[in-house]
Scaffold this motif. Structure first.
Motif, mmCIF file in Angstrom:
data_model
loop_
_atom_site.group_PDB
_atom_site.id
_atom_site.type_symbol
_atom_site.label_atom_id
_atom_site.label_comp_id
_atom_site.label_asym_id
_atom_site.label_seq_id
_atom_site.Cartn_x
_atom_site.Cartn_y
_atom_site.Cartn_z
ATOM 1 N N PHE A 122 0.847 -1.210 0.000
ATOM 2 C CA PHE A 122 0.000 0.000 0.000
ATOM 3 C C PHE A 122 0.878 1.255 0.000
ATOM 4 C CE2 PHE A 122 -1.907 3.294 2.753
ATOM 5 C CZ PHE A 122 -2.881 3.732 1.865
ATOM 6 N N TYR A 125 2.558 1.578 -3.334
ATOM 7 C CA TYR A 125 1.572 1.992 -4.352
ATOM 8 C C TYR A 125 1.396 3.512 -4.326
ATOM 9 C CZ TYR A 125 -2.714 1.372 -7.129
ATOM 10 O OH TYR A 125 -3.665 1.411 -8.113
ATOM 11 N N ARG A 129 2.658 6.075 -7.270
ATOM 12 C CA ARG A 129 1.692 6.908 -7.993
ATOM 13 C C ARG A 129 2.155 8.364 -8.034
ATOM 14 N NH1 ARG A 129 -4.210 5.723 -6.332
ATOM 15 N NH2 ARG A 129 -3.635 6.931 -4.535
ATOM 16 N N ASN B 67 -9.592 7.660 -2.667
ATOM 17 C CA ASN B 67 -8.709 8.827 -2.763
ATOM 18 C C ASN B 67 -9.470 10.124 -2.553
ATOM 19 O OD1 ASN B 67 -6.436 7.239 -3.479
ATOM 20 N ND2 ASN B 67 -7.325 7.004 -5.509
ATOM 21 N N PHE B 76 -8.584 6.222 2.064
ATOM 22 C CA PHE B 76 -7.506 5.291 2.406
ATOM 23 C C PHE B 76 -6.617 5.846 3.501
ATOM 24 C CE2 PHE B 76 -7.842 3.665 -2.153
ATOM 25 C CZ PHE B 76 -8.637 2.600 -1.775
ATOM 26 N N SER B 173 -4.610 2.694 -12.018
ATOM 27 C CA SER B 173 -3.976 3.042 -10.738
ATOM 28 C C SER B 173 -4.900 3.903 -9.880
ATOM 29 C CB SER B 173 -2.647 3.753 -10.972
ATOM 30 O OG SER B 173 -2.873 5.087 -11.358
ATOM 31 N N LEU B 174 -5.782 4.645 -10.546
ATOM 32 C CA LEU B 174 -6.714 5.485 -9.783
ATOM 33 C C LEU B 174 -7.934 4.712 -9.299
ATOM 34 C CD1 LEU B 174 -6.634 8.702 -11.990
ATOM 35 C CD2 LEU B 174 -5.886 8.550 -9.638
ATOM 36 N N LEU B 176 -8.384 0.874 -9.531
ATOM 37 C CA LEU B 176 -8.373 -0.576 -9.330
ATOM 38 C C LEU B 176 -8.512 -1.025 -7.863
ATOM 39 C CD1 LEU B 176 -8.318 -3.106 -11.023
ATOM 40 C CD2 LEU B 176 -5.843 -3.122 -10.875
ATOM 41 N N PRO B 177 -7.765 -0.458 -6.913
ATOM 42 C CA PRO B 177 -7.931 -0.945 -5.536
ATOM 43 C C PRO B 177 -9.359 -0.791 -5.017
ATOM 44 C CG PRO B 177 -5.964 0.402 -5.707
ATOM 45 C CD PRO B 177 -6.695 0.554 -6.993
#
Lengths: 184, 201
Positions: A122, A125, A129, B67, B76, B173-174, B176-177
């Protein structure tokens, strides 16, 4: 999380300070190698894309597995354990296409290690980014200034990003894991 | 994870996993449609950023969260949203997507231990997929530098291919989680029902 069998340069990985030195050394070597590749790519008269390709391919294929994680045999235990079929009933003998049961058991992550692995991913990541965003801004700026330089930088950006993505979680694990003696 | 979504001034229950999966599938279908539209318009030269990246940010803000302070997944970083008595933008006001009342309850934005574990696991899964994609893109790009003629059989140029791949990676990346979390989290009613049954026993 740290493999107990691997001892690079005969150094014990039990102490965090040793691991931090190793991680710092790893990134210095990677940066030096990348600088060399970048220099080759930058020299337009050289046109040595082949050498550049081989350099970076070598980096990507062989350097991140030194840290482990993605592959068996590195400093960090494999993230997903050993999945090869067991060929030996006893002993810690490694064969070409299989690992012994004893090795598989030793390399399996317990719950604390799995949580640590996930947490470090995490963090990695999030860091990756931000790095990608910074690179994108730099790339756009360079392309606007000098398109040819921007193209060169784009190739290097992808390579750096790939290297960082394959090495960052392992580096964070090695950096943050406390001393083994203290735990005991 | 939150059990309801505030959108266009309405509270929609998202306790059922089926609904959450529908949102995830619809969002990616819309992003694929935008990707196709961008390709047809200008081969993603400008539309790639404006359609896809802003589309992903929009989905994050209104539906996914993670986010952003809004959305189904709690932030998160576990930070409380800034106090916002009046919606800051006309768009929010018009869409009525803002929180109906100030969010003072810590459990609405703070992740407990189980949620932190799930967050980390989702990032672990997403990380490996993205890392593999980036390495593949790098390999294609370098192979093209090494043997420029070998990839002429492709219907599109390698630059466009890599550019499109990078755009897709950025969108993933923005989103997927959060998508992994929404997809894998079980029905909330069932969990509550199980908890009640356990208490009854």
């Amino acid at each position: 999380m740290i493999s107990e069998r691997v001892r690079p340069f005969r150094l014990s990985l039990a102490r965090r300070a040793t691991r931090r030195w190793l991680v710092a050394g790893y990134w210095i070597v990677v940066c030096a190698w990348l600088g060399l590749a970048l220099w080759c790519a930058w020299d337009e008269g050289n046109q040595s894309h082949t050498a550049n390709f081989v350099h970076v391919l070598w980096l990507l294929c062989f350097v991140p597995p030194l840290l482990g994680g993605v592959k068996h045999g590195g400093l960090v235990k494999p993230y997903r354990g050993v999945r090869w079929a067991s060929l030996q009933e006893q002993g810690s003998v490694s064969t070409l296409f299989g690992k012994s049961d004893a090795q598989a058991i030793e390399d399996a992550l317990d719950e604390r290690e799995r949580n640590e692995r996930d947490r470090m991913h995490f963090v990695a990541y999030t860091m990756a980014r931000w790095l990608a965003l910074a690179m994108m801004v730099l790339f756009a700026g360079l392309c606007a200034w000098n398109f040819a330089w921007g193209q060169h930088f784009g190739v290097v950006c992808l390579c750096v990003l790939a290297l960082v993505l394959w090495s960052l979680p392992q580096s964070l694990i090695l950096w943050n894991e406390p001393d083994a003696e203290v735990e005991q | 994870m939150r059990a309801e979504l505030v959108f266009l001034g309405r509270r929609v229950s998202m306790a059922s996993r089926r609904r959450r999966r529908t949102i995830v599938v619809s969002m990616y279908a819309l992003l694929v449609a935008l990707l196709t539209a961008g390709w047809l318009m200008d081969r993603w030269r400008m539309t790639g950023v404006y359609f896809l990246i802003y589309g992903a940010l929009f989905a994050n803000y209104f539906f996914l969260g993670g986010n952003a302070p809004h959305g189904l997944v709690k932030p998160f970083n576990g930070k409380a949203p800034k106090p916002q008595a009046i919606p800051s933008s006309v768009l929010e006001l018009k869409l009525r997507s803002y929180a109906a009342m100030p969010d003072e309850d810590e459990k609405n934005y703070s992740n407990d231990e189980r949620e932190l574990e799930q967050r980390d696991r989702a990032h672990y899964r997403a990380y490996h997929l993205l890392a593999t994609c980036i390495v593949l893109l790098w390999a294609v790009q370098h192979f093209y530098l090494y043997v420029p003629n070998a990839l002429r059989v492709l219907p599109v140029s390698v630059e466009l291919l890599v550019n499109g791949g990078l755009l897709i990676c950025m969108v993933l990346s923005l989103t997927l989680p959060q998508s992994i979390l929404l997809w894998s989290e079980p029905d909330m009613q069932e969990e509550q029902g199980d908890a009640r049954a356990a208490k009854g026993k």
